[in-house]
Structures are given as structure tokens and as C-alpha cells.
Design a protein around this motif. Sequence first.
Motif, PDB file in Angstrom:
ATOM      1  N   SER A  77       1.574  -1.223  -0.111  1.00  0.00           N
ATOM      2  CA  SER A  77      -0.453   0.141  -0.493  1.00  0.00           C
ATOM      3  C   SER A  77       0.844   1.365  -0.381  1.00  0.00           C
ATOM      4  CB  SER A  77      -0.588  -0.269   0.925  1.00  0.00           C
ATOM      5  OG  SER A  77      -0.357   0.297   2.644  1.00  0.00           O
ATOM      6  N   TYR A  78       2.306   1.426   0.556  1.00  0.00           N
ATOM      7  CA  TYR A  78       3.137   2.110   0.795  1.00  0.00           C
ATOM      8  C   TYR A  78       3.242   2.740  -1.176  1.00  0.00           C
ATOM      9  CZ  TYR A  78       3.500   1.620   5.563  1.00  0.00           C
ATOM     10  OH  TYR A  78       3.040   1.266   6.950  1.00  0.00           O
ATOM     11  N   LEU A  81      11.952  -0.948   0.082  1.00  0.00           N
ATOM     12  CA  LEU A  81      11.635  -0.822  -0.987  1.00  0.00           C
ATOM     13  C   LEU A  81      12.146   0.339  -1.472  1.00  0.00           C
ATOM     14  CD1 LEU A  81       8.842  -1.680  -2.770  1.00  0.00           C
ATOM     15  CD2 LEU A  81       7.937  -0.512  -0.396  1.00  0.00           C
ATOM     16  N   PHE A  82      12.576   1.378  -0.573  1.00  0.00           N
ATOM     17  CA  PHE A  82      12.569   2.770  -1.012  1.00  0.00           C
ATOM     18  C   PHE A  82      13.958   2.585  -1.646  1.00  0.00           C
ATOM     19  CE2 PHE A  82      14.431   7.089  -0.664  1.00  0.00           C
ATOM     20  CZ  PHE A  82      13.693   7.586  -0.343  1.00  0.00           C
ATOM     21  N   GLN A  99       6.332   6.158  -4.986  1.00  0.00           N
ATOM     22  CA  GLN A  99       7.111   6.003  -6.357  1.00  0.00           C
ATOM     23  C   GLN A  99       6.452   7.131  -6.430  1.00  0.00           C
ATOM     24  OE1 GLN A  99       5.037   3.759  -8.441  1.00  0.00           O
ATOM     25  NE2 GLN A  99       6.518   3.615 -10.939  1.00  0.00           N
ATOM     26  N   LEU A 100       5.480   7.899  -6.029  1.00  0.00           N
ATOM     27  CA  LEU A 100       5.191   9.340  -6.648  1.00  0.00           C
ATOM     28  C   LEU A 100       5.904  10.652  -5.980  1.00  0.00           C
ATOM     29  CD1 LEU A 100       1.176   9.127  -5.988  1.00  0.00           C
ATOM     30  CD2 LEU A 100       1.905   9.797  -8.333  1.00  0.00           C
ATOM     31  N   VAL A 101       6.671  10.446  -4.359  1.00  0.00           N
ATOM     32  CA  VAL A 101       6.934  10.803  -3.767  1.00  0.00           C
ATOM     33  C   VAL A 101       8.483  11.405  -4.735  1.00  0.00           C
ATOM     34  CG1 VAL A 101       8.147  11.943  -1.755  1.00  0.00           C
ATOM     35  CG2 VAL A 101       5.992  11.045  -1.828  1.00  0.00           C
ATOM     36  N   ILE A 102       8.657   9.934  -4.636  1.00  0.00           N
ATOM     37  CA  ILE A 102      10.483  10.266  -5.745  1.00  0.00           C
ATOM     38  C   ILE A 102      10.778  10.370  -6.985  1.00  0.00           C
ATOM     39  CG2 ILE A 102      11.869   8.227  -6.362  1.00  0.00           C
ATOM     40  CD1 ILE A 102      11.905   6.474  -4.531  1.00  0.00           C
TER      41      ILE A 102
END
Length: 437
Positions: free
Chosen positions: A81-82, A374-375, A87-90
Amino acid sequence: MLFEGLELVSALATLAACLVSVTLLLAVSQQLWQLRWAATRDKSCKLPIPKGSMGFPLIGETGHWLLQVFSKIFSHEALESYLPKIQLVIQDTLRAWSSHPEAINVYQEAQKLTFRMAIRVLLGFSIPEEDLGHLFEVYQQFVENVFSLPVDLPFSGYRRGIQARQILQKGLEKAIREKLQCTQGKDYSDALDLLIESSKEHGKEMTMQELKDGTLELIFAAYATTASASTSLIMQLLKHPAVLEKLREELRAHGILHSGGCPCEGTLRLDTLSGLRYLDCVIKEVMRLFTPISGGYRTVLQTFELDGFQIPKGWSVMYSIRDTHDTAPVFKDVNVFDPDRFSQARSEDKDGRFHYLPFGGGVRTCLGKHLAKLFLKVLAVELASTSRFELATRTFPRITLVPVLHPVDGLSVKFFGLDSNQNKILPETEAMLSATV
């Protein structure tokens, strides 16, 4: 002879003084680790601080109920869910870096990125950009003084840390109250939601003060080390263009990057990322060579013997992650950046249990390691598929290890926007494309 004797005595005295200084430094640093949160937490907070937690209220012994909460916060379902939000923030961050006319300080910008990720994704706060920028500056002041001696004097680091914490908690309380009042329109449960829900399930209704302290510690856990690893990742992709190209080849093979160069539409999924074997090797090698944290402390639960030395029960011991990675016999050419050492054909890390431990080991391993990996994977994918970047200085900077591993000058890098064929868009061309006809 007399002078030689005096020189020998002087050398021995200097050596003894150095040994005493190191011993005192280790003792003081251990106490600072134990005091770092107890000294800067609000005394009205009733969150338990179990034995062994070093004053960190959200990390206790194995059976502590909060471990069950963290297992939910970092579960496969939660990470799934994160992922779209990360992805959008990056993506937004890389677009901002590419539109910047000058080179950026990667380490400073990576700190802002991980702070934004913690606020927007992990905690689900809708804080305006201007307020978010101010909150980040205050948070940096707080972090810079976390390791100050708990001596409350004017202009002391402790006093600055306390003042920064008070400002932070005021801003966090506002964000928490707005979040609690606005429950509609959410498409996923963030870490703070899970913390609140799980505490209720365990009959532990959290007060506002406990929520503020818990929120601050979640930000702390997701901030410095991830920013360090992100900077190291970018530096190694710059140093090793063949690694970056091999990563792009893997993305093409999995349909994430078209053969023509442009990235495919749509968001990433966990199963897609887990299938990127070479990407996993790259992240592992970054964390082997450039582990953000040097080591950690543990309390000896029972007396044991190590290399002929007896370590008594109750002693506090320090283990070194970097020394372990540097001296582990399973790794060949330890100073060489070689992601293929983790490939299925070589699997150098599989020959021993504790040769590779960037996130610690045993029951006290880092609870957020899956979120951190993941990040880093998403950042690597976006860098490889949507960015072109080059070093803005003549040489790569020296690395310092304090307080976490990072380049001394922050790493100056120029990022470029890309057209549909992944060609660099120079600032003049970009201005022409955006001009109104």
C-alpha cells in the motif's frame, strides 16, 4: 641515551593517554545512546521504555506489544500500500532535481526526500509545502542536537534540541488532529493508522503526547540512514556506469523500461520489484560497502567466550558492522563495488550467518529494513528509467562516517530532464519547449 629514554617515556605516556581517551569516549558514547531519547522526550509521555531499548520507547524486548504493531506497519500488505505513494514522492523529487538550473547537493536533498516520504507516506500527513519546509528545518536542528549531553544550559545543544522538539511537537500535534478529524478519502492505512488501531486492540489508548512522541520516532527511524544509503546509491551509479546500464537492461527485460528508452506507464508492484534480481544485488552491495551505521550496542544475556576471552553476563558490548563486512572471509575483493557477488551464481553472503548484517542481526534486527530496501529499489528504478545525471565536481568527495556515512561536501550532481527517447533536455531547450507560442 637520556633523550631517547625521555622520548620513549613520552611516547608511552601519549599512548596511555590515547587509550584512556578512547575508553572514556566509548563509555560516554554508550551513555549518550542510552540518554538520546530519554533526554529529549516529554516527561509526561507514558509510553513504556523497556529494558534494552536505549530510551527508544517504540523499540522494546521481543515480547513487547509494540513489536506486533511494527510487524503490521512493515508487513507485505502494508508495503504494497505504501509503494505507489513512495514512487510518486520520488518521481516528484527527481523532476524537481532535473528542473533545477544548477547542480544539487545530493545528501541534503536526500534528507529532504526521506523526510517527505516519512511525512507524506508513512504518517499520511497533508501538511502544506511551505509548512513542511519549515518543519524540516526544525527537525534538522533537533537531529543535530540529539547526541548532546543532557545539561540544560542557555545556548547548549541540549537546550536547542529541547526547543526544536517543542516546535516539532506543536506542528505534529496540529497534523495529527487534522488527520484524526479527516478520515474520508483514504485509500490505504499508513503507519500511524496502524499504530493507533493496534494500540486500541491491545487496550492501550494512546494519549496525544504519546502519539506525538511515536510520530517523531517514526520519522527519526525513516530519515538519516535512508538518506545516507540513497546518497551512496547515487554515487555508485555515477562511479559505475556499466552497473547502471546493466540495471537498465534488466528493467527493459521486465517491461519497466521500453527498448526505445522511455519508461512504461503505471505504478510498480512488490512482486515486480522482487523479480529484479540484479537490482537486489545492487542494493545489497551498496549496503555492504556503505552501511550508514557503524554498529550497535547489545547487553550480554549470558556469559560466553569469544576467541579465548570471557564476556560476562550483563556487560554492554559493541559490534561493528563495517569491520564485519571488511573482514568477513566470504567476500572477495572487499573494497571493490561488485553487485554480482550477490548473484545466484556466486552468493557470497550465503556462506555464513553473520557475515552480512547491514541492518543488524538476530531478534533485534532493524524492524524497518524492508521499507528501507523498498525505498532504495524504487529510487534506483526511477533513477535508471527517468533520469540522466552527472558529477558536477572534478573528483568524487571524501566520505565521513559521522554521524552517519555521507560525502563531506554532500555530493554535487547535475540532473537533467529527459525527452521521450531518454535524451537529456538542456535548460535552454527546456525553456523553449515550455514557452507559449
